[in-house]
Design a protein around this motif. Structure first.
Motif, PDB file in Angstrom:
ATOM      1  N   LEU A 150       0.878  -1.160   0.000  1.00  0.00           N
ATOM      2  CA  LEU A 150       0.000   0.000   0.000  1.00  0.00           C
ATOM      3  C   LEU A 150       0.914   1.207   0.000  1.00  0.00           C
ATOM      4  CD1 LEU A 150      -2.664   1.559   0.333  1.00  0.00           C
ATOM      5  CD2 LEU A 150      -2.351   1.323   2.806  1.00  0.00           C
ATOM      6  N   MET A 151       0.718   2.087  -0.957  1.00  0.00           N
ATOM      7  CA  MET A 151       1.584   3.241  -1.083  1.00  0.00           C
ATOM      8  C   MET A 151       0.787   4.509  -0.840  1.00  0.00           C
ATOM      9  SD  MET A 151       4.010   4.304  -4.228  1.00  0.00           S
ATOM     10  CE  MET A 151       2.676   4.744  -5.291  1.00  0.00           C
ATOM     11  N   VAL A 152       1.268   5.340   0.062  1.00  0.00           N
ATOM     12  CA  VAL A 152       0.715   6.664   0.333  1.00  0.00           C
ATOM     13  C   VAL A 152       1.889   7.622   0.143  1.00  0.00           C
ATOM     14  CG1 VAL A 152      -0.384   8.147   2.048  1.00  0.00           C
ATOM     15  CG2 VAL A 152      -0.860   5.685   2.039  1.00  0.00           C
ATOM     16  N   MET A 153       1.815   8.451  -0.907  1.00  0.00           N
ATOM     17  CA  MET A 153       2.986   9.245  -1.247  1.00  0.00           C
ATOM     18  C   MET A 153       2.618  10.585  -1.862  1.00  0.00           C
ATOM     19  SD  MET A 153       6.118   8.148  -3.739  1.00  0.00           S
ATOM     20  CE  MET A 153       6.623   6.869  -2.595  1.00  0.00           C
ATOM     21  N   ASN A 154       3.439  11.581  -1.586  1.00  0.00           N
ATOM     22  CA  ASN A 154       3.363  12.877  -2.261  1.00  0.00           C
ATOM     23  C   ASN A 154       4.582  13.036  -3.144  1.00  0.00           C
ATOM     24  OD1 ASN A 154       0.965  13.947  -1.212  1.00  0.00           O
ATOM     25  ND2 ASN A 154       1.996  14.522   0.667  1.00  0.00           N
ATOM     26  N   LEU A 155       4.365  13.513  -4.362  1.00  0.00           N
ATOM     27  CA  LEU A 155       5.450  13.901  -5.247  1.00  0.00           C
ATOM     28  C   LEU A 155       5.539  15.415  -5.129  1.00  0.00           C
ATOM     29  CD1 LEU A 155       4.572  11.676  -8.332  1.00  0.00           C
ATOM     30  CD2 LEU A 155       6.044  11.128  -6.373  1.00  0.00           C
ATOM     31  N   ALA A 156       6.468  15.878  -4.322  1.00  0.00           N
ATOM     32  CA  ALA A 156       6.602  17.304  -4.009  1.00  0.00           C
ATOM     33  C   ALA A 156       7.637  17.926  -4.942  1.00  0.00           C
ATOM     34  CB  ALA A 156       7.017  17.479  -2.552  1.00  0.00           C
ATOM     35  N   PHE A 157       7.204  18.891  -5.748  1.00  0.00           N
ATOM     36  CA  PHE A 157       8.081  19.514  -6.732  1.00  0.00           C
ATOM     37  C   PHE A 157       8.819  20.703  -6.121  1.00  0.00           C
ATOM     38  CE2 PHE A 157       4.819  17.267  -9.057  1.00  0.00           C
ATOM     39  CZ  PHE A 157       5.577  16.547  -9.971  1.00  0.00           C
ATOM     40  N   VAL A 158      10.097  20.846  -6.503  1.00  0.00           N
ATOM     41  CA  VAL A 158      10.935  21.919  -5.956  1.00  0.00           C
ATOM     42  C   VAL A 158      11.562  22.794  -7.042  1.00  0.00           C
ATOM     43  CG1 VAL A 158      11.480  20.635  -3.845  1.00  0.00           C
ATOM     44  CG2 VAL A 158      12.984  20.423  -5.830  1.00  0.00           C
ATOM     45  N   GLU A 159      11.145  22.602  -8.295  1.00  0.00           N
ATOM     46  CA  GLU A 159      11.723  23.358  -9.415  1.00  0.00           C
ATOM     47  C   GLU A 159      10.646  23.805 -10.388  1.00  0.00           C
ATOM     48  OE1 GLU A 159      14.769  24.420 -10.498  1.00  0.00           O
ATOM     49  OE2 GLU A 159      15.570  23.837  -8.558  1.00  0.00           O
ATOM     50  N   GLY A 160      10.920  24.861 -11.118  1.00  0.00           N
ATOM     51  CA  GLY A 160      10.075  25.296 -12.223  1.00  0.00           C
ATOM     52  C   GLY A 160       8.713  25.804 -11.805  1.00  0.00           C
ATOM     53  N   TYR A 195       6.055  24.273 -11.177  1.00  0.00           N
ATOM     54  CA  TYR A 195       5.354  23.454 -10.183  1.00  0.00           C
ATOM     55  C   TYR A 195       6.023  23.507  -8.814  1.00  0.00           C
ATOM     56  CZ  TYR A 195       3.081  21.758 -14.361  1.00  0.00           C
ATOM     57  OH  TYR A 195       2.395  21.681 -15.545  1.00  0.00           O
ATOM     58  N   ASN A 196       7.029  24.350  -8.636  1.00  0.00           N
ATOM     59  CA  ASN A 196       7.717  24.499  -7.352  1.00  0.00           C
ATOM     60  C   ASN A 196       6.695  24.798  -6.247  1.00  0.00           C
ATOM     61  OD1 ASN A 196       9.651  24.836  -5.386  1.00  0.00           O
ATOM     62  ND2 ASN A 196      10.140  26.919  -5.973  1.00  0.00           N
ATOM     63  N   GLY A 197       6.734  23.996  -5.178  1.00  0.00           N
ATOM     64  CA  GLY A 197       5.814  24.183  -4.067  1.00  0.00           C
ATOM     65  C   GLY A 197       4.511  23.418  -4.204  1.00  0.00           C
ATOM     66  N   ASN A 198       4.290  22.754  -5.346  1.00  0.00           N
ATOM     67  CA  ASN A 198       3.086  21.963  -5.584  1.00  0.00           C
ATOM     68  C   ASN A 198       3.397  20.480  -5.371  1.00  0.00           C
ATOM     69  OD1 ASN A 198       0.947  23.831  -7.189  1.00  0.00           O
ATOM     70  ND2 ASN A 198       3.035  24.479  -7.597  1.00  0.00           N
ATOM     71  N   VAL A 232      -4.565  10.724  -6.809  1.00  0.00           N
ATOM     72  CA  VAL A 232      -5.872  11.004  -6.209  1.00  0.00           C
ATOM     73  C   VAL A 232      -6.063  12.468  -5.811  1.00  0.00           C
ATOM     74  CG1 VAL A 232      -6.192   8.628  -5.415  1.00  0.00           C
ATOM     75  CG2 VAL A 232      -5.060  10.297  -3.919  1.00  0.00           C
ATOM     76  N   GLY A 233      -5.145  13.306  -6.233  1.00  0.00           N
ATOM     77  CA  GLY A 233      -5.267  14.728  -5.907  1.00  0.00           C
ATOM     78  C   GLY A 233      -3.906  15.360  -5.760  1.00  0.00           C
ATOM     79  N   GLY A 234      -3.875  16.460  -5.065  1.00  0.00           N
ATOM     80  CA  GLY A 234      -2.617  17.157  -4.864  1.00  0.00           C
ATOM     81  C   GLY A 234      -2.851  18.490  -4.195  1.00  0.00           C
ATOM     82  N   SER A 235      -1.858  19.350  -4.305  1.00  0.00           N
ATOM     83  CA  SER A 235      -1.962  20.674  -3.697  1.00  0.00           C
ATOM     84  C   SER A 235      -1.804  21.749  -4.755  1.00  0.00           C
ATOM     85  CB  SER A 235      -0.896  20.845  -2.609  1.00  0.00           C
ATOM     86  OG  SER A 235       0.392  20.845  -3.183  1.00  0.00           O
ATOM     87  N   ASP A 236      -2.335  22.900  -4.451  1.00  0.00           N
ATOM     88  CA  ASP A 236      -2.200  24.092  -5.280  1.00  0.00           C
ATOM     89  C   ASP A 236      -2.638  23.812  -6.724  1.00  0.00           C
ATOM     90  OD1 ASP A 236      -1.784  26.791  -5.459  1.00  0.00           O
ATOM     91  OD2 ASP A 236       0.388  26.691  -5.479  1.00  0.00           O
ATOM     92  N   LEU A 237      -1.730  23.849  -7.696  1.00  0.00           N
ATOM     93  CA  LEU A 237      -2.113  23.641  -9.098  1.00  0.00           C
ATOM     94  C   LEU A 237      -2.675  22.247  -9.353  1.00  0.00           C
ATOM     95  CD1 LEU A 237       0.874  25.368 -10.937  1.00  0.00           C
ATOM     96  CD2 LEU A 237      -1.454  26.237 -10.669  1.00  0.00           C
ATOM     97  N   PHE A 238      -2.325  21.278  -8.525  1.00  0.00           N
ATOM     98  CA  PHE A 238      -2.772  19.899  -8.687  1.00  0.00           C
ATOM     99  C   PHE A 238      -3.935  19.539  -7.757  1.00  0.00           C
ATOM    100  CE2 PHE A 238       1.867  19.546  -9.755  1.00  0.00           C
ATOM    101  CZ  PHE A 238       1.682  19.447 -11.121  1.00  0.00           C
ATOM    102  N   GLN A 239      -4.643  20.512  -7.245  1.00  0.00           N
ATOM    103  CA  GLN A 239      -5.676  20.292  -6.242  1.00  0.00           C
ATOM    104  C   GLN A 239      -6.720  19.254  -6.669  1.00  0.00           C
ATOM    105  OE1 GLN A 239      -7.539  23.903  -5.009  1.00  0.00           O
ATOM    106  NE2 GLN A 239      -8.863  22.917  -3.549  1.00  0.00           N
TER     107      GLN A 239
END
Length: 108
Positions: free
Chosen positions: A35-45, A47-50, A70-77
């Motif tokens: 079972l994987m619960v993961m965030n792909l947190a971007f730090v460049e370009g 998408y930085n901060g998303n 299944v979702g995300g933050s900011d631009l990927f909400q």
């Protein structure tokens, strides 16, 4: 616990574009599956901060894996899609694997 680098390409000298941060837990009796619960947190370009959020099964010995976004933050909400990865190289003795994302699109 996972806190792995996300690189722009499979080349080890590639630019760091983010971090894969989350948790794996054993979740199958008949196959080696996690079972994987993961965030792909971007730090460049742009998408930085998303971040993109993944939640689902990760079949360990599959050469191609599909994991739901299944979702995300900011631009990927409201992102909903499937992340597809292909195994490039594995060094099981060291517990290291190199994966390439072969197809990824987002519905935002």
């Amino acid at each position: 616990m996972v806190d792995d680098p996300l690189m722009a390409t499979p080349d080890r000298n590639s630019k760091l574009v983010g971090k894969a941060q989350g948790i794996y837990a054993s979740a199958a009796q008949d196959v080696v599956g996690l079972l994987m619960v993961m965030n792909l947190a971007f730090v460049e370009g742009k998408y930085n901060g998303n971040a993109l959020s993944l939640l689902g099964q990760n079949t360990v010995f599959s050469t191609v894996r599909e994991m739901p976004i299944v979702g995300g933050s900011d631009l990927f909400q409201f992102a909903v899609d499937m992340l597809r990865q292909r195994l490039i190289h594995s060094i099981l003795k060291l517990g290291m694997q190199l994966w390439s994302t072969t197809s990824m699109s987002f519905i935002i």
